[in-house]
Design an enzyme around this catalytic site. Structure first.
Site, PDB file in Angstrom:
ATOM      1  N   HIS A  28       0.835  -1.208   0.000  1.00  0.00           N
ATOM      2  CA  HIS A  28       0.000   0.000   0.000  1.00  0.00           C
ATOM      3  C   HIS A  28       0.868   1.256   0.000  1.00  0.00           C
ATOM      4  CE1 HIS A  28      -3.206  -2.849   1.309  1.00  0.00           C
ATOM      5  NE2 HIS A  28      -3.866  -2.118   0.428  1.00  0.00           N
ATOM      6  N   ASN A  29       1.478   1.516  -1.131  1.00  0.00           N
ATOM      7  CA  ASN A  29       2.335   2.687  -1.271  1.00  0.00           C
ATOM      8  C   ASN A  29       1.925   3.457  -2.531  1.00  0.00           C
ATOM      9  OD1 ASN A  29       3.498   1.251  -3.481  1.00  0.00           O
ATOM     10  ND2 ASN A  29       4.750   0.110  -2.005  1.00  0.00           N
ATOM     11  N   HIS A  87       1.282   1.529  -5.859  1.00  0.00           N
ATOM     12  CA  HIS A  87      -0.051   0.918  -5.976  1.00  0.00           C
ATOM     13  C   HIS A  87      -1.068   1.978  -6.413  1.00  0.00           C
ATOM     14  CE1 HIS A  87      -3.838  -1.036  -5.093  1.00  0.00           C
ATOM     15  NE2 HIS A  87      -4.088  -0.216  -4.080  1.00  0.00           N
ATOM     16  N   HIS A 129      -6.958   6.936  -3.201  1.00  0.00           N
ATOM     17  CA  HIS A 129      -7.859   5.969  -2.570  1.00  0.00           C
ATOM     18  C   HIS A 129      -7.249   5.203  -1.394  1.00  0.00           C
ATOM     19  CE1 HIS A 129      -5.721   2.823  -4.679  1.00  0.00           C
ATOM     20  NE2 HIS A 129      -6.366   1.958  -3.924  1.00  0.00           N
ATOM     21  N   ASP A 182      -8.833  -1.217  -8.346  1.00  0.00           N
ATOM     22  CA  ASP A 182      -8.157  -1.472  -7.075  1.00  0.00           C
ATOM     23  C   ASP A 182      -7.713  -2.925  -6.931  1.00  0.00           C
ATOM     24  OD1 ASP A 182      -7.131  -0.782  -4.618  1.00  0.00           O
ATOM     25  OD2 ASP A 182      -9.032  -1.077  -3.550  1.00  0.00           O
TER      26      ASP A 182
HETATM   27 ZN   LIG Z   1      -5.911   0.087  -2.986  1.00  0.00          ZN
END
Ligand SMILES: [Zn+2]
Length: 459
Positions: A187-188, A191, A227, A337
């Site tokens: 989660h950086n 992404h 997001h 996502d």
């Molecule tokens: Zn995401």
């Protein structure tokens, strides 16, 4: 403390070194002055806010991510008893590093011309599904999110249409990129850049492109880029069981997604990117970006999916209707996502390894502090192959199956093709490892029941 912190941030970003030291010397005076002012006037910041409340940038306590990265230069000793109280500020740590003269790797924005040229070359194919975001991130010296999103704003004519100040836009995007935790394996900002690129591919699909307004495109790109903003690298159940401030604030519901949204709103306001728009439009924008980001909560997938399915069964989606368009954009962002398994094997495999590394990291912390290991997070019992097969079977296939019903294009078929091939590859790996090959991770089988909201986020 907060004033000192903000002054440091401001100084760091805006003033030359000399001014910095003069101001630091006069900080105690300023501090007293501001304290008195606050006493008389109350918190102007809070009183002057209208509409949606924003979480002030960096103003909330956070799990101290130093405990997730014990190899960093900062040695922290924590006991099982006080881990629950280990709260810090992501930005405070970064600015204090600066003041202690510790440089953060990748902080240089100076690019070799040759690499710059290659990155520009790649951007010409930004709409290709096999776009290699990892390579692009290397070529832009870790600035993939800024470079890619800025380019897409330009490509979609948003800068001109909304009369955006390009300096403010760049500053906004730099702040967004900085507020992603580069220490998170998954989660950086890369992404976020990957999701934004996927979103761009979906926006280009014929059904969408002919009915979307510039407003829709603007919201979609901002929502995609922000997001997972300030994602701590752990999931919601972890925040709940460690009594984290955010879990309480958002009443244990879509805790992370609410935080990503409010953080995005904070940066939008701070950048002044849309200061020239009416208050009504800005509030509408903030609210609609929220609807898009909140849709990425994987624990709500069944609700969104059954709504999507019903619309498709009835054939009543009308993209001239703004509400219907907005719903489709929510579905598009959900697809973007979790589209990793729909990429080529080379890209998909890297994402799988990264997300598993993040899960296992959380599991290690949970073990170390006797917090009870979350599903999918135990490196002793889980494998990448099992996790991926479960993820594909229970979450990705159903979503992309419906998406292909909505938009039956070459892209949709390509994505389903990769999904099938990647699943077969993981099954091959699984067979080699276990000798059987039909194991689906039990954590996913439970997802049909009420346990789903307690599962780790996969995206
Ligand atoms: Zn995401």
């Amino acid at each position: 403390e907060s004033f000192l912190y903000y002054t440091k941030c401001y100084l760091r970003e805006s003033l030359p070194l000399q001014a910095m030291f003069i101001c630091i010397l006069s900080l105690p005076l300023f501090h007293t002055f501001i304290s008195l002012l606050t006493l008389f006037l109350g918190d102007v910041r809070v009183r002057s806010r209208a509409g949606f409340e924003t979480e002030r940038r960096g103003s909330h306590p956070y799990i101290d991510f130093r405990i997730f990265h014990s190899n960093s230069e900062i040695e922290v000793s924590v006991s099982a008893r006080n881990v629950r109280r280990l709260l810090s500020f992501q930005r405070y740590l970064r600015s204090s590093r600066f003041f202690r003269g510790i440089t953060v790797p990748n902080s240089s924005n100076i690019l070799d011309d040759d690499y710059n040229g290659q990155a520009k070359c790649m951007l010409e194919k930004v709409g290709n599904w096999n776009f290699d975001i990892f390579l692009f991130d290397r070529l832009t010296n870790g600035n993939s999110l800024v470079s890619l999103t800025f380019h897409l704003f330009n490509l979609h004519g948003l800068i001109e249409h909304f009369q955006l100040d390009t300096m403010k836009l760049r500053r906004f995007l730099v702040m967004v990129q900085e507020d992603y935790h580069s220490q998170n394996p998954y989660h950086n900002a890369v992404h976020a850049a990957d999701v934004t690129q996927a979103m761009h591919c979906y926006l280009k699909e014929p059904k969408l492109s002919k009915s979307l307004t510039p407003w829709d495109v603007l919201l979609s790109l901002i929502a995609a880029a922000t997001h997972d903003l300030d994602h701590p690298g752990v999931n919601q159940p972890f925040l709940i069981k460690t009594n984290h401030y955010l879990a309480t604030l958002y009443k244990n519901t879509s805790v992370l997604e609410n935080h990503h949204w409010r953080s995005a709103v904070g940066l939008l306001r701070e950048s002044g990117l849309f200061a020239h728009m009416s208050l009504e439009n800005r509030q509408l924008m903030e609210s609609q970006i929220g609807d898009l980001i909140l849709a990425t909560d994987i624990s709500q997938q069944n609700e969104y999916l059954s709504m999507f399915r019903s619309h498709l069964d009835r054939g009543d989606l009308c993209l001239e209707n703004a509400n219907h368009r907005h719903f489709i954009l929510q579905m598009a962002l959900k697809c973007a996502d979790i589209c990793n398994p729909c990429r080529t094997w080379e890209l998909s495999k890297q994402w799988s390894e990264k997300v598993t590394e993040e899960f296992f990291h959380q599991g290690d912390i949970e073990k170390k502090y006797h917090l009870g290991v979350s599903p999918l997070c135990d490196r002793q019992t889980e494998t990448i192959a099992n996790i991926q097969i479960g993820f594909m079977t229970y979450l990705v296939e159903p979503l992309f199956g419906e998406w292909a019903r909505f938009s039956n294009t070459r892209l949709s078929q390509t994505m389903l093709g990769h999904l099938g091939l990647n699943k077969a590859s993981w099954k091959g790996v699984q067979r080699e490892q276990s000798g059987s090959g039909d194991d689906v991770d039990p954590a996913f089988e439970e997802m049909d029941s009420d346990i789903l909201p307690q599962e780790p986020r996969l995206s």
